[in-house]
Design a protein around this motif. Sequence first.
Motif, PDB file in Angstrom:
ATOM      1  N   GLU A  74       0.859  -1.176   0.000  1.00 21.62           N
ATOM      2  CA  GLU A  74       0.000   0.000   0.000  1.00 21.62           C
ATOM      3  C   GLU A  74       0.898   1.230   0.000  1.00 21.62           C
ATOM      4  O   GLU A  74       1.697   1.417   0.909  1.00 21.62           O
TER       5      GLU A  74
ATOM      6  N   PHE B 141      -2.724   1.696  10.347  1.00 20.30           N
ATOM      7  CA  PHE B 141      -2.489   1.024   9.069  1.00 20.30           C
ATOM      8  C   PHE B 141      -1.415   1.709   8.227  1.00 20.30           C
ATOM      9  O   PHE B 141      -1.177   1.306   7.087  1.00 20.30           O
TER      10      PHE B 141
ATOM     11  N   ASN C 193       2.139  -9.318  -0.969  1.00 23.19           N
ATOM     12  CA  ASN C 193       0.798  -9.129  -1.492  1.00 23.19           C
ATOM     13  C   ASN C 193       0.722  -9.959  -2.770  1.00 23.19           C
ATOM     14  O   ASN C 193       1.775 -10.231  -3.388  1.00 23.19           O
TER      15      ASN C 193
ATOM     16  N   LYS D 150       0.217 -12.834   9.584  1.00 19.65           N
ATOM     17  CA  LYS D 150      -1.121 -13.310   9.962  1.00 19.65           C
ATOM     18  C   LYS D 150      -1.420 -12.964  11.414  1.00 19.65           C
ATOM     19  O   LYS D 150      -0.555 -13.053  12.287  1.00 19.65           O
TER      20      LYS D 150
ATOM     21  N   HIS E 137      -7.027 -11.918  10.690  1.00 17.63           N
ATOM     22  CA  HIS E 137      -6.728 -11.372   9.366  1.00 17.63           C
ATOM     23  C   HIS E 137      -5.421 -11.919   8.787  1.00 17.63           C
ATOM     24  O   HIS E 137      -4.494 -12.239   9.530  1.00 17.63           O
TER      25      HIS E 137
ATOM     26  N   PHE F 290      -3.915  -9.677   6.045  1.00 18.82           N
ATOM     27  CA  PHE F 290      -4.023  -8.557   5.113  1.00 18.82           C
ATOM     28  C   PHE F 290      -3.132  -8.765   3.889  1.00 18.82           C
ATOM     29  O   PHE F 290      -3.472  -8.333   2.786  1.00 18.82           O
TER      30      PHE F 290
ATOM     31  N   SER G 271      -2.619 -11.333   2.163  1.00 21.78           N
ATOM     32  CA  SER G 271      -3.237 -12.182   1.139  1.00 21.78           C
ATOM     33  C   SER G 271      -4.191 -11.417   0.235  1.00 21.78           C
ATOM     34  O   SER G 271      -4.551 -11.890  -0.837  1.00 21.78           O
TER      35      SER G 271
ATOM     36  N   ASP H 163      -8.566 -10.239   3.256  1.00 24.48           N
ATOM     37  CA  ASP H 163      -8.253  -9.811   4.616  1.00 24.48           C
ATOM     38  C   ASP H 163      -8.802 -10.705   5.727  1.00 24.48           C
ATOM     39  O   ASP H 163      -8.052 -11.244   6.536  1.00 24.48           O
ATOM     40  N   ASP H 164     -10.134 -10.832   5.808  1.00 23.85           N
ATOM     41  CA  ASP H 164     -10.746 -11.547   6.933  1.00 23.85           C
ATOM     42  C   ASP H 164     -11.232 -12.946   6.547  1.00 23.85           C
ATOM     43  O   ASP H 164     -12.026 -13.547   7.272  1.00 23.85           O
TER      44      ASP H 164
ATOM     45  N   TYR I  81     -16.247  -9.143   5.234  1.00 31.03           N
ATOM     46  CA  TYR I  81     -15.605  -8.447   4.111  1.00 31.03           C
ATOM     47  C   TYR I  81     -15.394  -9.418   2.947  1.00 31.03           C
ATOM     48  O   TYR I  81     -15.944  -9.236   1.866  1.00 31.03           O
ATOM     49  N   TRP I  82     -14.608 -10.482   3.205  1.00 35.00           N
ATOM     50  CA  TRP I  82     -14.416 -11.542   2.209  1.00 35.00           C
ATOM     51  C   TRP I  82     -15.093 -12.833   2.682  1.00 35.00           C
ATOM     52  O   TRP I  82     -14.614 -13.927   2.408  1.00 35.00           O
TER      53      TRP I  82
END
Length: 808
Positions: free
Chosen positions: A414, A429, A438, A499, A503, A505, A507, A510-511, A649-650
């Motif tokens: 990010e 964050f 990522n 990990k 989460h 993140f 990957s 996220d969740d 979220y996912w």
Amino acid sequence: MILFLLIAVCFADDSLLWGQYRPNLLFGMRPNVPESLINGLSWFNSATINGITKVRHETENIPEIKKLAHSAYDVRLGGRQIIQDQGNALTLLTDLVKSEDGLAWELRITGKQHKDSIQSIIFYTGIEGHETKSDSSIQISKETKKNLSNKGISGDIEILGSDPTLGGKFRMVITEGEGEKPEHDHEHYDNKPPSNSFYAGLTVPTEMMWQMRKIYATMLQKEVQQFIEEYGDSSLDIPVYSIFSLNNQYKEGANVHLVQKTFQGDFSFNIKFHPADSLADKKKYAEFFDQPFKQRFTNLMLKQEDKFNNAYTLNKPFNEMMYHTFANELLSSVSGGIGFFHGDSVIDSDYGIAQSQPRSLFSGTPSRTFFPRGFYWDQGFTALSLKDYDPDLVLDMLVSWMDTMDDDGWIEREQILGDEGRSRVPEEFQVQSPEIANPPTLIMALSHLEFTPKQKKVLKKLYPKLRQHFDWFVTTQKGEIELYDREFHSDEVYRWRGKSAEHIFASGFDDYPRAPDISDGEIHVDLMSWVGASANSMAKIAEYLGKDEEAEMYMRIMNGVKTNLANNHWSDEYKSFCDIGVDDFEEDKHECHVGYVTLLPFALKLVEEDDAHLVDILEQIRDPEQLWSEYGVRSLSKSDEFFGTGENYWRGSIWVNVNYLILDALKHYSRPESIASFEVKTLSAEIYNELRRNLVDNVYKHWLKTNTVWESYDGLTGAQRGAKCFTGWTALTANIMFGEEITVTEPVEEVQEDEVTEKTEKTEESEQSEETEESTESEESTTDDDSEKADIESIEEEIEEEIEHEDL
């Protein structure tokens, strides 16, 4: 940084110099070079005192902004942005036209509002880095300064400047514009009549220039205070637009200049910019501006339309005009979301939390309203969106991303650059860790480009960085084998770092539910898949560049991943490829939650075409009690205990990027040359056709309803979820419409090998027998012929004797 500069020089293109590269603003322009000229726009309803509470500037997630999109836009040409601001009862159009060389441009700001509505528009321009640049300047012209008074400026406003990043001198003109001006009978009205433009010149530190709304608010406080001191109680009956206005003061050495205009009802005004370093420049761009703006803008729109149509073909059932409008807006908004960012970032280094060296990034953004910055794995999908429309633009962005890599090969997932970038991210964050990866979609995107000779030169220079980045990835994310005494075909096993209990993140999912415990014994099936797909992409790139030995090395890595996936990650119980965790006795066990993670080996085409498990995977995708819905493939099985829980979220919603990969895989396994069974081909084609229609129809339906596309969609109802204006990968919906429906033709009935052999032998025997018979018949025929010939000769002799006898 040196590598990027070298590549930029050999691949420079002035048509990309200027653009709406400030995606965190509702409208902002700048060149794609650091510390240069920046421009922005702000506005508010100035009919009432409460209007000041709705000053617009940043692209915040404001519900009252009903539409923020580019209906037709090309980074090289320009185009149209539409902003529907319900809170201020205003529809704003920003129409941009760039010159053929890309160095000059003209912007028309058009406002549509009720005839009684009053709107104040503030345009500002300024030069960054003025503190350290002695050869840059910006000021209003002598003529404009002469027209400036306490009551404002009448007529056009001319701004002159010079900056080395722009090649020298430049000229900017803000026209007076067209539209009605409000009137008021308060005596203060004459002090600042809105028939004039209001102006202010300021000296602002570079690190604060992005905070123009705050700076404007500070200036207004002084103006309001002065008004109250002068008029007291009569301030209750005030011309708001006159009070909330700039102070009309010029400051020598100012590096930021603001111009404010007030209109009642519909309005428009233009902003013109061009280099002015020589008389040749002035003559050249005078010809550009002499042509009516409407004509130039119409020509631009036709060019953009032609370029879109040459790159894409909408296929049934989406080959209708309404889908064409939809697709063009999606991909135009992807281009309109590209930004140029510069600044430092916060790193968790070996020496503690530290600031990195400033760097630049030219990148797409996932969502202008919520994520107006660069995200690593989102950028790969942005590249896939635009690769057929403008491959050179895509390559420029990917090169810029690779240039952010550190000496070890790490790229921040990010890109939160500078104070402006950090202002939109919660503090917890902001810190990036060099251990966190990522999904490597940048490598995947590069392998999908079809390179021209010029692009191949860029790729050749970029290749060492690609190799270094891949090496970092597989080294830092390596999983454990020896520690747990495991039996794997190869050492291609991988585990996401970073990990937590809830989460991963790194990957991207996220969740998404994983093993409940945190252990270095885990092996993550999605990461395995990304490494395999990246190795395949690296092999293609290496082979293309003539590096055959390296291509073979990458193929060995991919094959090692594929074998380990098949031998170790498949679960007959779940009929899926699963994560591997360890139990209390440190023995391997499958951790399985059916969804995007378990589908990734299939979605990235790492399952062999003749694998018997393909039918299981396809049936699982098509199962409405698990992943199938009328709106797309769910991220998590409806039957999973974690479906729709926690942050959700996912955990069951529908995401376009993974559906895009699934569709690509379905197309792969159904193609005619595939060695997959007829059942797999047929089932893949059926799912592909239905999923394609379901996904597009749902995204399109909610685009019509809400004027935008969304981060994800509900796995049960199809309703929009998450951030709006999410063109980062939801725009892939357009690319899905460009695909074709698949038809699988039933193959000719196959004959078993032993039957073929038997038939062949019988045929050969038959042919031999026929040859023998023919030979015998031929011999008999020959004998008969000879006998017949002898008989004829004998008869002839007898006849001759008879003739002789008669003569006697």
